[in-house]
Design a protein around this motif. Structure first.
Motif, short mmCIF file in Angstrom:
data_model
loop_
_atom_site.label_atom_id
_atom_site.label_comp_id
_atom_site.label_asym_id
_atom_site.label_seq_id
_atom_site.Cartn_x
_atom_site.Cartn_y
_atom_site.Cartn_z
N ALA A 74 20.45 -32.19 -17.89
CA ALA A 74 21.25 -32.21 -16.66
C ALA A 74 21.54 -30.79 -16.19
CB ALA A 74 22.55 -32.97 -16.91
N PRO A 75 21.55 -30.56 -14.90
CA PRO A 75 21.19 -31.51 -13.85
C PRO A 75 19.68 -31.64 -13.73
CG PRO A 75 21.78 -29.41 -12.88
CD PRO A 75 22.00 -29.26 -14.34
N CYS A 76 19.16 -32.81 -14.01
CA CYS A 76 17.71 -33.02 -13.98
C CYS A 76 17.23 -33.17 -12.54
CB CYS A 76 17.35 -34.27 -14.79
SG CYS A 76 15.59 -34.63 -14.80
N LEU A 77 16.43 -32.22 -12.09
CA LEU A 77 15.91 -32.23 -10.72
C LEU A 77 14.57 -32.94 -10.62
CD1 LEU A 77 16.79 -28.53 -9.79
CD2 LEU A 77 18.04 -30.59 -9.15
N GLY A 78 14.10 -33.49 -11.73
CA GLY A 78 12.81 -34.16 -11.72
C GLY A 78 11.90 -33.60 -12.79
N TRP A 79 10.66 -34.08 -12.79
CA TRP A 79 9.70 -33.69 -13.81
C TRP A 79 8.37 -33.35 -13.13
CZ3 TRP A 79 10.09 -32.66 -18.91
CH2 TRP A 79 8.91 -32.56 -19.66
N SER A 80 7.84 -32.17 -13.46
CA SER A 80 6.54 -31.77 -12.94
C SER A 80 5.45 -32.25 -13.90
CB SER A 80 6.46 -30.25 -12.78
OG SER A 80 5.14 -29.84 -12.45
N TYR A 81 4.69 -33.24 -13.47
CA TYR A 81 3.62 -33.76 -14.32
C TYR A 81 2.44 -32.80 -14.37
CZ TYR A 81 6.24 -38.11 -14.30
OH TYR A 81 7.24 -39.05 -14.46
N ILE A 82 2.33 -31.93 -13.38
CA ILE A 82 1.27 -30.92 -13.39
C ILE A 82 1.58 -29.84 -14.42
CG2 ILE A 82 0.19 -29.08 -12.04
CD1 ILE A 82 0.37 -30.82 -9.61
N GLN A 83 2.83 -29.38 -14.45
CA GLN A 83 3.24 -28.31 -15.37
C GLN A 83 3.73 -28.86 -16.70
OE1 GLN A 83 2.75 -25.18 -14.54
NE2 GLN A 83 2.13 -25.65 -12.44
N SER A 84 3.95 -30.16 -16.78
CA SER A 84 4.47 -30.81 -17.99
C SER A 84 5.79 -30.21 -18.44
CB SER A 84 3.42 -30.74 -19.13
OG SER A 84 2.26 -31.44 -18.78
N GLN A 85 6.68 -30.00 -17.51
CA GLN A 85 8.01 -29.51 -17.84
C GLN A 85 8.99 -29.93 -16.74
OE1 GLN A 85 8.67 -25.21 -17.55
NE2 GLN A 85 6.66 -24.99 -16.57
N SER A 86 10.26 -29.82 -17.06
CA SER A 86 11.27 -30.25 -16.11
C SER A 86 11.38 -29.27 -14.95
CB SER A 86 12.62 -30.42 -16.80
OG SER A 86 13.17 -29.15 -17.13
N VAL A 87 11.68 -29.81 -13.80
CA VAL A 87 11.89 -28.96 -12.62
C VAL A 87 13.11 -28.07 -12.84
CG1 VAL A 87 12.35 -28.97 -10.14
CG2 VAL A 87 10.82 -30.68 -11.13
N THR A 88 14.10 -28.59 -13.55
CA THR A 88 15.31 -27.80 -13.83
C THR A 88 14.97 -26.52 -14.58
OG1 THR A 88 16.62 -29.83 -13.95
CG2 THR A 88 17.58 -27.85 -14.91
N THR A 89 14.10 -26.61 -15.57
CA THR A 89 13.70 -25.42 -16.32
C THR A 89 12.97 -24.43 -15.43
OG1 THR A 89 13.48 -26.72 -18.36
CG2 THR A 89 12.32 -24.61 -18.28
N MET A 90 12.10 -24.91 -14.58
CA MET A 90 11.36 -24.04 -13.69
C MET A 90 12.29 -23.34 -12.70
SD MET A 90 8.18 -26.67 -13.01
CE MET A 90 7.17 -25.54 -12.08
N VAL A 91 13.29 -24.08 -12.19
CA VAL A 91 14.26 -23.48 -11.27
C VAL A 91 15.13 -22.46 -11.98
CG1 VAL A 91 16.29 -23.97 -9.85
CG2 VAL A 91 14.28 -25.43 -9.68
N LYS A 92 15.56 -22.77 -13.20
CA LYS A 92 16.39 -21.85 -13.97
C LYS A 92 15.66 -20.53 -14.23
CE LYS A 92 19.43 -25.07 -16.42
NZ LYS A 92 19.81 -25.64 -17.75
N ASN A 93 14.37 -20.59 -14.43
CA ASN A 93 13.59 -19.37 -14.68
C ASN A 93 13.41 -18.54 -13.42
OD1 ASN A 93 13.26 -20.06 -17.39
ND2 ASN A 93 11.33 -21.13 -17.02
#
Length: 332
Positions: A92-111
């Motif tokens: 949380a807050p889970c913004l979704g899941w990138s099936y192309i990158q195989s990781q959570s959108v939250t992690t990508m945004v945090k980076n």
């Protein structure tokens, strides 16, 4: 004050809820509901393959169930499953899941978010006071050579696209003349000096450009304020010109200035695309552009929602600051 604050918070919350509903509706229902399946198997997928992929990922469930899962993820996080097996965890807050990158959108945004935050808030330390100062000076000296220089410069710069100005200044000030250090992102927690040096060039260029955009607005506000009856009354009472300008007129000018800042800061956080591209730093804008190129809708939706949140917060802060800078604002 408490009632005023409660109403503003309630308004911000209602806008946020509406944004969440619209984001989910636009990106995960209607024509976009099969986008994830096409991401995974290509644009030449058959209808049967698309249906099988949606069923495997649970994307064929009723919309209300999917929206409930989406809301739960925003609040408490969720597990991402395929064929009933957990393939990832989205905190949380889970913004979704990138099936192309195989990781959570939250992690990508945090980076990516620290880069964009560094650009915008660092440059604010330059363009907020500088734009206000130059606009006040220009309005106070209306019709003077200094006023004409400031207005002319701001007009020239504002009529040239930002990306062109930023690109030219980047090439000359950083690469050609080495007047500013090269740009790079170093996490502030690892090396404050490296972080500061890596963003200094961006802050100066971005800050100077934005400051010029505000000069004419502040100048107009200042001229209008200086013509008000209460200002003429203050002058007739023998109050010094410096106190009239910086004590009375400036305070009245701050309210509309804050409105512009609130909108611009929110929009800058939502899409610092040109700045990140020109200076080659990987922030939220670059993440959105890459996601568009890959048709990665969960990531696009996540960046849209984050951008909307920043715009809402910026406007909420402006509403609250009105009370501080403008005593005529009623707490209703």
């Amino acid at each position: 004050m408490i009632v005023y604050l409660a109403r503003r918070l309630l308004l911000a919350a209602s806008v946020l809820v509406a944004t969440i509903v619209l984001t989910f509706g636009l990106f995960f229902t209607g024509p976009a509901k099969d986008a994830v399946a096409y991401q995974l198997c290509g644009t030449h997928c058959t209808t049967d393959v698309v249906k099988a992929t949606n069923h495997r990922l649970g994307l064929d469930e009723p919309v209300i169930n999917q929206f409930g899962t989406y809301l739960k993820g925003l609040v408490a996080g969720r597990e991402i499953k395929s064929n009933g097996q957990v393939i990832g965890k989205c905190d949380a807050p889970c913004l979704g899941w990138s099936y192309i990158q195989s990781q959570s959108v939250t992690t990508m945004v945090k980076n990516a978010l620290p880069v964009t935050l560094s650009i915008v808030f660092g440059s604010m330390l330059i363009f907020v006071p500088l734009g206000l100062l130059l606009g006040v000076v220009s309005g106070r000296n209306r019709g003077s050579p200094l006023d004409r220089v400031l207005v002319g410069t701001s007009q020239v710069i504002s009529n040239v696209p930002y990306y062109a100005v930023a690109l030219i200044l980047n090439l000359y000030l950083i690469f050609q003349w080495h007047l500013l250090p090269g740009t790079q992102y170093v996490p502030i927690s690892q090396d404050f000096g490296g972080w500061f040096k890596g963003f200094l060039g961006i802050w100066i260029i971005f800050g100077l450009f934005n400051a010029m955009l505000y000069v004419r607005f502040v100048r107009t506000f200042m001229i209008n304020t200086l013509s008000q009856d209460y200002v003429r009354t203050a002058r007739s009472k023998g109050i010094s010109e410096r106190k009239v300008v910086w004590g009375h007129a400036l305070r009245a000018t701050l309210a509309p200035y804050l409105t512009l800042l609130g909108l611009d800061i929110g929009l800058s956080l939502a899409g610092a695309i040109f700045t990140e591209q020109i200076f080659n730093v990987q922030g939220l804008g670059q993440l959105a552009i890459r996601s568009l190129g890959q048709s990665d809708l969960p990531v696009i939706a996540g960046t849209v929602l984050v951008g909307a949140v920043f715009i809402i917060l910026a406007n909420l802060i402006v509403d609250l600051l009105y009370v501080v800078v403008d005593p005529t604002v009623k707490l209703t």
